[in-house]
Enzyme design. Structure first.
Site, PDB file in Angstrom:
ATOM      1  N   GLU A 147       0.819  -1.204   0.000  1.00  0.00           N
ATOM      2  CA  GLU A 147       0.000   0.000   0.000  1.00  0.00           C
ATOM      3  C   GLU A 147       0.859   1.263   0.000  1.00  0.00           C
ATOM      4  O   GLU A 147       1.868   1.341   0.687  1.00  0.00           O
ATOM      5  CB  GLU A 147      -0.915   0.008   1.229  1.00  0.00           C
ATOM      6  CG  GLU A 147      -1.918  -1.135   1.276  1.00  0.00           C
ATOM      7  CD  GLU A 147      -2.956  -1.062   0.156  1.00  0.00           C
ATOM      8  OE1 GLU A 147      -3.115   0.028  -0.432  1.00  0.00           O
ATOM      9  OE2 GLU A 147      -3.611  -2.091  -0.100  1.00  0.00           O
ATOM     10  N   HIS A 182      -1.127  -5.852   1.433  1.00  0.00           N
ATOM     11  CA  HIS A 182      -2.310  -6.695   1.309  1.00  0.00           C
ATOM     12  C   HIS A 182      -1.992  -7.936   0.478  1.00  0.00           C
ATOM     13  O   HIS A 182      -1.318  -7.843  -0.561  1.00  0.00           O
ATOM     14  CB  HIS A 182      -3.452  -5.935   0.624  1.00  0.00           C
ATOM     15  CG  HIS A 182      -4.362  -5.248   1.583  1.00  0.00           C
ATOM     16  ND1 HIS A 182      -4.581  -3.881   1.570  1.00  0.00           N
ATOM     17  CD2 HIS A 182      -5.136  -5.737   2.602  1.00  0.00           C
ATOM     18  CE1 HIS A 182      -5.443  -3.569   2.526  1.00  0.00           C
ATOM     19  NE2 HIS A 182      -5.789  -4.669   3.163  1.00  0.00           N
ATOM     20  N   CYS A 207      -7.371  -2.535   8.148  1.00  0.00           N
ATOM     21  CA  CYS A 207      -6.022  -2.516   7.576  1.00  0.00           C
ATOM     22  C   CYS A 207      -5.503  -1.087   7.450  1.00  0.00           C
ATOM     23  O   CYS A 207      -4.377  -0.780   7.841  1.00  0.00           O
ATOM     24  CB  CYS A 207      -6.003  -3.222   6.223  1.00  0.00           C
ATOM     25  SG  CYS A 207      -6.337  -4.995   6.327  1.00  0.00           S
TER      26      CYS A 207
END
Length: 212
Positions: free
Chosen positions: A80, A171, A147
């Site tokens: 991310e 992820h 998350c």
């Protein structure tokens, strides 16, 4: 010796497994040159998950924190880029945390910035994952669920304490066993995801060594 802290999550949303729980267990049996690995399993609870991880960070004092989670529906491992300062589950969503909490439009830290960028070498991670034959791409949204909440908390703690610690979130897709009840769900094998996590850790260690 570099210290790397890896986190994963327990199952949630009605699933009986979370591949990141298995990942953080399996990675303990792998050795990395010049680095020590510690892993921790987090509950899927606002905001307990972040509090537990921050406590472990402050005790362990790692050089890098790699938080991991599952994103069902994705077809690749996705580091991310950014975490946003919001907790939000749409009212029409059936997903809540494991205590039933469904925050909407809640700020994570009223005194924090709107967004915080990962300091992990996400582009190098993706390049090296692809070179290893593992599907990967940089993600520009960690969502607004647990998350993202965890990623923001980690990066905000590093910011507040003015640390040089690398931090971010990755992820992983659903694992093959999760498709038993959902045959159309995109998956990767546990073996490929474990290999992917190894590449991610090795890339992070190299980044730390380059800047030490």
């Amino acid at each position: 010796m570099k210290k790397i802290l890896i986190s994963g999550f327990e199952p949630f949303g009605g699933d009986s497994v979370n591949p990141t729980e298995r990942l953080i267990e399996d990675i303990r049996s792998h050795a990395f040159a010049g680095a020590e690995i510690r892993s921790i399993l987090l509950p899927v609870h606002y905001d307990e998950c972040a509090d537990i991880l921050l406590k472990e960070m402050n005790l362990y004092e790692p050089d890098a924190v790699i938080a991991c989670g599952v994103a069902g529906g994705r077809t690749a491992i996705t580091p991310e880029r950014i975490a946003v300062n919001i907790k939000d589950i749409p009212p029409e969503s059936s997903i809540a945390d494991n205590r039933g909490a469904k925050p909407q439009d809640e700020i994570i830290d009223p005194n924090g910035p709107d967004g915080l960028f990962s300091t992990l070498p996400i582009r190098s991670m993706v390049t090296r994952l692809k070179e290893a034959g593992i599907p990967a791409t940089v993600s520009n949204t960690a969502g607004t669920y647990i998350c993202n909440n965890t990623m923001y908390a980690v990066l905000n703690e590093i910011r507040i304490r003015q640390q040089k610690t690398l931090g971010g979130f990755v992820h992983f897709p659903a694992s093959t066993e999760m498709a038993v009840e959902k045959p159309s769900l995109p998956t990767l094998s546990p073996e490929m995801m474990l290999n992917g996590l190894r590449v991610i850790i090795e890339t992070t260690i190299d980044q730390l060594n380059e800047h030490s």
